[in-house]
Design a protein around this motif. Structure first.
Motif, PDB file in Angstrom:
ATOM      1  N   VAL A   2       0.996  -1.168  -0.154  1.00 28.64           N
ATOM      2  CA  VAL A   2      -0.052   0.070  -0.293  1.00 28.64           C
ATOM      3  C   VAL A   2       0.707   1.203   0.275  1.00 28.64           C
ATOM      4  CG1 VAL A   2      -2.179   1.447   0.984  1.00 28.64           C
ATOM      5  CG2 VAL A   2      -1.056  -1.439   1.228  1.00 28.64           C
ATOM      6  N   ILE A   3       0.794   1.790  -0.925  1.00 24.17           N
ATOM      7  CA  ILE A   3       1.682   3.538  -1.216  1.00 24.17           C
ATOM      8  C   ILE A   3       0.613   4.526  -0.527  1.00 24.17           C
ATOM      9  CG2 ILE A   3       2.682   4.341  -2.761  1.00 24.17           C
ATOM     10  CD1 ILE A   3       3.191   2.245  -3.932  1.00 24.17           C
ATOM     11  N   ASN A   4       1.086   5.281   0.434  1.00 24.65           N
ATOM     12  CA  ASN A   4      -0.201   6.715   0.826  1.00 24.65           C
ATOM     13  C   ASN A   4       0.814   7.336  -0.402  1.00 24.65           C
ATOM     14  OD1 ASN A   4      -1.497   8.024   2.219  1.00 24.65           O
ATOM     15  ND2 ASN A   4      -0.568   8.041   3.811  1.00 24.65           N
ATOM     16  N   ASN A   5      -0.052   7.633  -1.656  1.00 21.96           N
ATOM     17  CA  ASN A   5      -0.072   9.038  -1.903  1.00 21.96           C
ATOM     18  C   ASN A   5      -0.783   9.432  -2.451  1.00 21.96           C
ATOM     19  OD1 ASN A   5       1.039  10.731  -4.212  1.00 21.96           O
ATOM     20  ND2 ASN A   5       2.780   9.168  -5.389  1.00 21.96           N
ATOM     21  N   PRO A   6      -0.723  11.185  -1.830  1.00 27.55           N
ATOM     22  CA  PRO A   6      -2.098  11.849  -1.765  1.00 27.55           C
ATOM     23  C   PRO A   6      -2.325  12.242  -3.235  1.00 27.55           C
ATOM     24  CG  PRO A   6      -0.991  12.867   0.585  1.00 27.55           C
ATOM     25  CD  PRO A   6      -0.115  11.266  -0.474  1.00 27.55           C
ATOM     26  N   GLN A   7      -0.912  12.750  -4.102  1.00 27.31           N
ATOM     27  CA  GLN A   7      -1.332  13.243  -5.463  1.00 27.31           C
ATOM     28  C   GLN A   7      -1.814  12.203  -6.272  1.00 27.31           C
ATOM     29  OE1 GLN A   7       0.234  16.348  -6.870  1.00 27.31           O
ATOM     30  NE2 GLN A   7      -0.820  15.599  -8.442  1.00 27.31           N
ATOM     31  N   LEU A   8      -1.115  10.322  -6.011  1.00 22.51           N
ATOM     32  CA  LEU A   8      -1.529   9.546  -6.948  1.00 22.51           C
ATOM     33  C   LEU A   8      -3.165  10.209  -6.520  1.00 22.51           C
ATOM     34  CD1 LEU A   8      -1.212   7.866  -9.175  1.00 22.51           C
ATOM     35  CD2 LEU A   8      -0.130   6.675  -7.073  1.00 22.51           C
ATOM     36  N   ASP A   9      -3.817   9.692  -5.376  1.00 22.76           N
ATOM     37  CA  ASP A   9      -5.174  10.084  -4.760  1.00 22.76           C
ATOM     38  C   ASP A   9      -5.844  11.089  -5.474  1.00 22.76           C
ATOM     39  OD1 ASP A   9      -4.706   7.848  -3.424  1.00 22.76           O
ATOM     40  OD2 ASP A   9      -4.607   9.159  -1.160  1.00 22.76           O
ATOM     41  N   LYS A  57      -5.336  20.738  -9.646  1.00 21.66           N
ATOM     42  CA  LYS A  57      -4.839  20.584  -8.310  1.00 21.66           C
ATOM     43  C   LYS A  57      -4.614  19.009  -8.635  1.00 21.66           C
ATOM     44  CE  LYS A  57      -6.642  20.077  -3.586  1.00 21.66           C
ATOM     45  NZ  LYS A  57      -7.157  20.464  -1.816  1.00 21.66           N
ATOM     46  N   ALA A  58      -4.791  18.171  -9.500  1.00 19.23           N
ATOM     47  CA  ALA A  58      -4.130  17.242  -9.551  1.00 19.23           C
ATOM     48  C   ALA A  58      -2.546  16.779 -10.360  1.00 19.23           C
ATOM     49  CB  ALA A  58      -5.063  16.388 -10.143  1.00 19.23           C
ATOM     50  N   GLY A  59      -2.900  18.102 -11.061  1.00 16.91           N
ATOM     51  CA  GLY A  59      -2.133  18.483 -11.535  1.00 16.91           C
ATOM     52  C   GLY A  59      -1.754  18.158 -13.755  1.00 16.91           C
ATOM     53  N   LEU A  60      -2.882  17.972 -13.910  1.00 16.49           N
ATOM     54  CA  LEU A  60      -3.092  17.117 -14.342  1.00 16.49           C
ATOM     55  C   LEU A  60      -3.554  18.158 -16.052  1.00 16.49           C
ATOM     56  CD1 LEU A  60      -5.939  14.581 -13.619  1.00 16.49           C
ATOM     57  CD2 LEU A  60      -3.952  14.209 -14.903  1.00 16.49           C
ATOM     58  N   ILE A  61      -3.678  19.565 -15.551  1.00 14.46           N
ATOM     59  CA  ILE A  61      -3.481  20.406 -16.037  1.00 14.46           C
ATOM     60  C   ILE A  61      -3.143  21.688 -15.702  1.00 14.46           C
ATOM     61  CG2 ILE A  61      -5.987  20.310 -17.768  1.00 14.46           C
ATOM     62  CD1 ILE A  61      -6.936  22.324 -16.037  1.00 14.46           C
ATOM     63  N   ARG A  62      -2.707  22.609 -17.373  1.00 17.12           N
ATOM     64  CA  ARG A  62      -1.794  23.549 -16.878  1.00 17.12           C
ATOM     65  C   ARG A  62      -3.034  25.466 -17.169  1.00 17.12           C
ATOM     66  NH1 ARG A  62       2.513  21.326 -18.882  1.00 17.12           N
ATOM     67  NH2 ARG A  62       4.046  20.891 -17.017  1.00 17.12           N
ATOM     68  N   ARG A  63      -3.311  26.671 -16.202  1.00 15.61           N
ATOM     69  CA  ARG A  63      -3.927  27.332 -16.738  1.00 15.61           C
ATOM     70  C   ARG A  63      -3.002  29.062 -16.458  1.00 15.61           C
ATOM     71  NH1 ARG A  63      -9.345  29.288 -13.626  1.00 15.61           N
ATOM     72  NH2 ARG A  63      -8.429  27.564 -12.302  1.00 15.61           N
ATOM     73  N   ALA A  64      -2.525  29.607 -17.621  1.00 21.44           N
ATOM     74  CA  ALA A  64      -2.044  30.374 -17.617  1.00 21.44           C
ATOM     75  C   ALA A  64      -3.052  32.126 -18.229  1.00 21.44           C
ATOM     76  CB  ALA A  64      -1.190  30.817 -18.307  1.00 21.44           C
ATOM     77  N   GLU A  77       2.809  14.885 -16.773  1.00 14.49           N
ATOM     78  CA  GLU A  77       3.733  15.093 -15.683  1.00 14.49           C
ATOM     79  C   GLU A  77       1.980  14.219 -14.970  1.00 14.49           C
ATOM     80  OE1 GLU A  77       5.574  18.231 -17.725  1.00 14.49           O
ATOM     81  OE2 GLU A  77       3.661  17.749 -16.684  1.00 14.49           O
ATOM     82  N   ALA A  78       1.804  14.106 -14.497  1.00 18.47           N
ATOM     83  CA  ALA A  78       0.535  13.288 -13.977  1.00 18.47           C
ATOM     84  C   ALA A  78      -0.033  12.436 -13.990  1.00 18.47           C
ATOM     85  CB  ALA A  78      -0.112  14.558 -12.843  1.00 18.47           C
TER      86      ALA A  78
END
Length: 111
Positions: A2-9, A57-64, A77-78
């Motif tokens: 079990v890996i506790n990875n909040p970013q992956l969650d 917030k999940a790192g799946l997109i960027r906003r500019a 990357e995510a």
């Protein structure tokens, strides 16, 4: 294991929604603005903005910000992090099934 990875969650949570997956599919064609992303969906601007925030917030997109509008682009990357996790466990389960198959062949349970 079990890996506790909040970013992956957050990544898998963001990917669990069909609208967000649709937004990512649109972004695979290139960057665009929020209005264009919202066009295929029958929902309010605040609802689309919420989906955008979750993906960001999940790192799946960027906003500019460009001028008066926000331009959204995919951030691979995510998604690569999620793919690596899936690949690891896919290999793990393939090995487990191979071991079971070898055992069954050894004991004569499987021919």
């Amino acid at each position: 294991m079990v890996i506790n990875n909040p970013q992956l969650d957050q990544i898998f949570g963001a990917l669990s929604d069909a609208t967000r997956r649709g937004i990512l599919m649109q972004l695979s064609q290139g960057e665009t603005n929020i209005t264009t992303l919202a066009a295929p969906y029958q929902m309010s601007q605040p609802a689309i903005s919420k989906h955008i925030r979750i993906l960001e917030k999940a790192g799946l997109i960027r906003r500019a910000k460009r001028g008066r509008e926000y331009i959204i682009q995919a951030a691979p990357e995510a998604a690569e992090q999620a793919r690596d996790w899936i690949d690891y466990y896919a290999q793990f389960w393939r090995e487990q099934f191979d071991d079971v198959e070898a055992y069954l062949k050894q004991t004569g349970e499987l021919r």
